[in-house]
Scaffold this motif. Structure first.
Motif, PDB file in Angstrom:
ATOM      1  N   GLU A   1       0.794  -1.230   0.000  1.00  0.00           N
ATOM      2  CA  GLU A   1       0.000   0.000   0.000  1.00  0.00           C
ATOM      3  C   GLU A   1       0.824   1.277   0.000  1.00  0.00           C
ATOM      4  O   GLU A   1       0.411   2.286  -0.570  1.00  0.00           O
TER       5      GLU A   1
ATOM      6  N   VAL B   1       1.850   2.112  -3.765  1.00  0.00           N
ATOM      7  CA  VAL B   1       0.798   1.913  -4.761  1.00  0.00           C
ATOM      8  C   VAL B   1       1.004   2.792  -5.987  1.00  0.00           C
ATOM      9  O   VAL B   1       0.808   2.332  -7.114  1.00  0.00           O
TER      10      VAL B   1
ATOM     11  N   LEU C   1      -2.821  -5.765  -6.368  1.00  0.00           N
ATOM     12  CA  LEU C   1      -3.824  -4.736  -6.650  1.00  0.00           C
ATOM     13  C   LEU C   1      -5.219  -5.336  -6.770  1.00  0.00           C
ATOM     14  O   LEU C   1      -6.213  -4.641  -6.666  1.00  0.00           O
TER      15      LEU C   1
ATOM     16  N   LEU D   1      -9.214  -1.747  -5.300  1.00  0.00           N
ATOM     17  CA  LEU D   1      -7.831  -1.996  -4.882  1.00  0.00           C
ATOM     18  C   LEU D   1      -7.797  -3.052  -3.787  1.00  0.00           C
ATOM     19  O   LEU D   1      -8.453  -2.918  -2.757  1.00  0.00           O
TER      20      LEU D   1
END
Length: 154
Positions: A45, A48, A76, A88
């Motif tokens: 995360e 990303v 993802l 996501l």
């Protein structure tokens, strides 16, 4: 099914709230929907934006190849297909048919045992709903026995 397995089925359908995603209706024990399980996404995360850039730059390569070659892009989840931010880290609910025979568990194989998968699912289901689910040791054994009963010889 024996008494322990039947007790596990009752937990599956009620207190453990498994049927919210693993529907009993069609016999495959999945609702075919996509959900966030908390598995894997926390590891990517923070990066990303760079992962999304890699995904976008690979649009000439079939998505299946990209996902198989890049574990971070694979995390993802459904987003790789839809490009919808709400997707996501979401993955399709798997069938539980023969689940006792299919270790390791989760989309990334990060969970080694069925018991650990149950613990993780119970934890995240309660976290997502802001209502903790508390199962005793005996209830966890019953739930495991029910899931083991979903295996066949084929």
């Amino acid at each position: 099914m024996n008494d322990t397995q039947r007790a596990g089925l009752a937990l599956f359908s009620t207190k453990a709230r498994c049927t919210q995603c693993h529907s009993l209706d069609q016999g495959m024990l999945t609702n075919q929907s996509f959900h966030h399980t908390g598995v894997g996404f926390s590891a990517v995360e923070k990066g990303v934006s760079s992962i999304l850039a890699r995904l976008e730059s690979s649009d000439m390569v079939p998505l299946g190849h990209v996902v198989l070659r890049d574990a971070e892009i694979a995390q993802l989840g459904r987003y790789a297909v839809t490009k919808d931010p709400s997707d996501l880290g979401s993955f399709r609910t798997p069938s539980l048919r023969n689940v006792a025979e299919t270790a390791p568990y989760m989309h990334d194989g990060s969970v080694e045992t069925l018991e650990e998968a149950i613990d993780r699912e119970i934890y995240y289901r309660g976290l997502n709903e802001n209502t903790p689910i508390s199962l005793s040791v005996e209830e966890r054994k019953q739930l495991t026995a029910f899931l083991e009963a979903l295996s066949d010889d084929n």
